[in-house]
Structure formats: structure tokens, C-alpha cells
Design a protein around this motif. Structure first.
Motif, mmCIF file in Angstrom:
data_model
loop_
_atom_site.group_PDB
_atom_site.id
_atom_site.type_symbol
_atom_site.label_atom_id
_atom_site.label_comp_id
_atom_site.label_asym_id
_atom_site.label_seq_id
_atom_site.Cartn_x
_atom_site.Cartn_y
_atom_site.Cartn_z
ATOM 1 N N MET A 1 0.444 -1.119 0.223
ATOM 2 C CA MET A 1 0.145 -0.177 0.097
ATOM 3 C C MET A 1 0.770 1.402 -0.120
ATOM 4 O O MET A 1 1.417 1.609 0.540
ATOM 5 C CB MET A 1 -1.197 -0.139 1.162
ATOM 6 N N GLN A 2 0.622 2.398 -0.738
ATOM 7 C CA GLN A 2 1.661 3.311 -0.867
ATOM 8 C C GLN A 2 0.613 4.611 -1.388
ATOM 9 O O GLN A 2 -0.920 4.972 -1.110
ATOM 10 C CB GLN A 2 2.165 3.339 -2.325
ATOM 11 N N LYS A 3 0.890 5.409 0.395
ATOM 12 C CA LYS A 3 0.160 6.394 0.284
ATOM 13 C C LYS A 3 0.675 7.436 -0.935
ATOM 14 O O LYS A 3 1.545 7.884 -1.273
ATOM 15 C CB LYS A 3 0.526 7.437 1.110
ATOM 16 N N ARG A 4 -0.048 8.619 -1.447
ATOM 17 C CA ARG A 4 0.203 9.230 -2.347
ATOM 18 C C ARG A 4 -0.706 10.674 -2.307
ATOM 19 O O ARG A 4 -1.543 10.821 -1.819
ATOM 20 C CB ARG A 4 -0.135 8.777 -3.947
ATOM 21 N N SER A 5 -0.408 11.842 -2.520
ATOM 22 C CA SER A 5 -0.933 13.409 -2.593
ATOM 23 C C SER A 5 -1.143 13.406 -3.900
ATOM 24 O O SER A 5 -0.583 13.164 -5.171
ATOM 25 C CB SER A 5 0.083 14.617 -2.022
ATOM 26 N N ILE A 6 -3.017 14.139 -3.656
ATOM 27 C CA ILE A 6 -3.728 14.388 -4.864
ATOM 28 C C ILE A 6 -4.026 16.271 -4.700
ATOM 29 O O ILE A 6 -3.825 15.929 -3.025
ATOM 30 C CB ILE A 6 -4.466 13.462 -4.757
ATOM 31 N N GLU A 7 -4.592 16.283 -5.432
ATOM 32 C CA GLU A 7 -5.259 17.616 -5.226
ATOM 33 C C GLU A 7 -6.494 17.173 -5.720
ATOM 34 O O GLU A 7 -7.282 16.896 -6.878
ATOM 35 C CB GLU A 7 -4.785 18.512 -5.851
ATOM 36 N N ILE A 8 -8.012 18.007 -4.889
ATOM 37 C CA ILE A 8 -9.379 17.495 -5.051
ATOM 38 C C ILE A 8 -9.493 18.717 -4.676
ATOM 39 O O ILE A 8 -9.751 20.101 -3.561
ATOM 40 C CB ILE A 8 -9.738 17.218 -3.625
ATOM 41 N N ALA A 9 -10.604 19.756 -5.579
ATOM 42 C CA ALA A 9 -10.954 20.760 -5.806
ATOM 43 C C ALA A 9 -9.719 21.979 -4.598
ATOM 44 O O ALA A 9 -10.640 22.794 -3.966
ATOM 45 C CB ALA A 9 -12.340 20.788 -4.957
ATOM 46 N N GLY A 10 -9.088 22.237 -5.206
ATOM 47 C CA GLY A 10 -7.940 22.924 -4.688
ATOM 48 C C GLY A 10 -7.037 22.851 -3.193
ATOM 49 O O GLY A 10 -6.713 23.618 -2.713
ATOM 50 N N HIS A 11 -7.712 21.534 -2.815
ATOM 51 C CA HIS A 11 -7.067 21.689 -1.628
ATOM 52 C C HIS A 11 -5.792 19.881 -1.774
ATOM 53 O O HIS A 11 -6.816 19.125 -2.435
ATOM 54 C CB HIS A 11 -7.499 21.616 -0.272
ATOM 55 N N ARG A 12 -4.718 20.240 -1.091
ATOM 56 C CA ARG A 12 -3.924 18.678 -0.792
ATOM 57 C C ARG A 12 -4.677 17.873 0.278
ATOM 58 O O ARG A 12 -4.886 18.317 1.062
ATOM 59 C CB ARG A 12 -2.508 19.045 -0.795
ATOM 60 N N THR A 13 -4.617 16.741 -0.582
ATOM 61 C CA THR A 13 -5.010 15.340 0.705
ATOM 62 C C THR A 13 -3.784 14.268 -0.116
ATOM 63 O O THR A 13 -3.376 14.427 -0.680
ATOM 64 C CB THR A 13 -6.358 14.893 0.453
ATOM 65 N N SER A 14 -4.213 13.597 0.715
ATOM 66 C CA SER A 14 -3.588 11.794 0.633
ATOM 67 C C SER A 14 -4.508 10.647 0.884
ATOM 68 O O SER A 14 -5.484 11.271 1.423
ATOM 69 C CB SER A 14 -1.806 12.051 1.761
ATOM 70 N N VAL A 15 -4.124 9.506 0.119
ATOM 71 C CA VAL A 15 -4.856 9.055 -0.282
ATOM 72 C C VAL A 15 -3.890 7.145 -0.095
ATOM 73 O O VAL A 15 -3.102 7.137 -1.076
ATOM 74 C CB VAL A 15 -5.699 8.896 -1.307
ATOM 75 N N SER A 16 -4.434 6.578 0.858
ATOM 76 C CA SER A 16 -3.382 4.850 0.656
ATOM 77 C C SER A 16 -4.291 4.525 -0.637
ATOM 78 O O SER A 16 -5.752 3.591 0.222
ATOM 79 C CB SER A 16 -3.051 4.272 2.015
ATOM 80 N N LEU A 17 -3.051 3.727 -1.251
ATOM 81 C CA LEU A 17 -4.508 2.980 -2.469
ATOM 82 C C LEU A 17 -2.948 1.613 -3.044
ATOM 83 O O LEU A 17 -2.069 2.364 -2.973
ATOM 84 C CB LEU A 17 -4.740 3.085 -3.652
ATOM 85 N N GLU A 18 -3.644 0.721 -2.572
ATOM 86 C CA GLU A 18 -2.562 -1.080 -3.160
ATOM 87 C C GLU A 18 -2.356 -0.385 -4.733
ATOM 88 O O GLU A 18 -2.915 0.794 -5.100
ATOM 89 C CB GLU A 18 -3.683 -2.084 -3.649
#
Length: 77
Positions: A1-18
Motif C-alpha cells: 500500500m502506498q500513500k500518495r498526495s493528490i489535489e481535490i478541488a484546490g486542496h491537497r490530501t493524501s490517499v492510501s491505495l494498493e
């Protein structure tokens, strides 16, 4: 599983997905003519408030796979 940073509607967040889910997400975005960030923004806007984003992405991809909207085997096929 890897955590990656993404941008949603102008704000940064991270999501953990295989890795297999990241690959399927990328394939799905490409097939829809979207960036991964744009697709995740859409998934985020449509998810139930009690479902976390990683789970919502997995559920979205499962629904697309069951409907035959993702290539068999993902990006490695």
C-alpha cells in the motif's frame, strides 16, 4: 500500500491505495479523458459522508470493473 498526495478541488490530501488500485484509477481517468485529480475530485463529491476517500475510490473502481468499463488486467495488460 502506498500513500500518495493528490489535489481535490484546490486542496491537497493524501490517499492510501494498493498499487493495483492506483493503476486502475489511472486507467479509468485516461479512458474518461480526465486527470487522476479530476476523477478523484468527482469520486469525492459523489461519496457518502461516512465513507472515507480511499474506500470510495475502491468502490468506484469495483463498480467500473464489474460494468466492464476498465481494461482487463489494468495498465500492465
Amino acid at each position: 500500500m502506498q500513500k500518495r498526495s493528490i489535489e481535490i478541488a484546490g486542496h491537497r490530501t493524501s490517499v492510501s491505495l494498493e498499487d493495483s488500485f492506483w493503476s486502475a484509477l489511472s486507467d479509468c481517468a485516461r479512458l474518461q479523458g480526465l486527470t487522476v485529480n479530476a476523477l478523484v475530485t468527482r469520486i469525492d463529491s459523489e461519496r457518502d459522508a461516512d465513507t472515507n476517500l480511499s474506500s470510495a475510490i475502491r468502490q468506484f473502481l469495483l463498480a467500473h470493473a464489474r460494468a466492464g468499463k476498465l481494461p482487463a488486467g489494468g495498465a500492465d495488460a
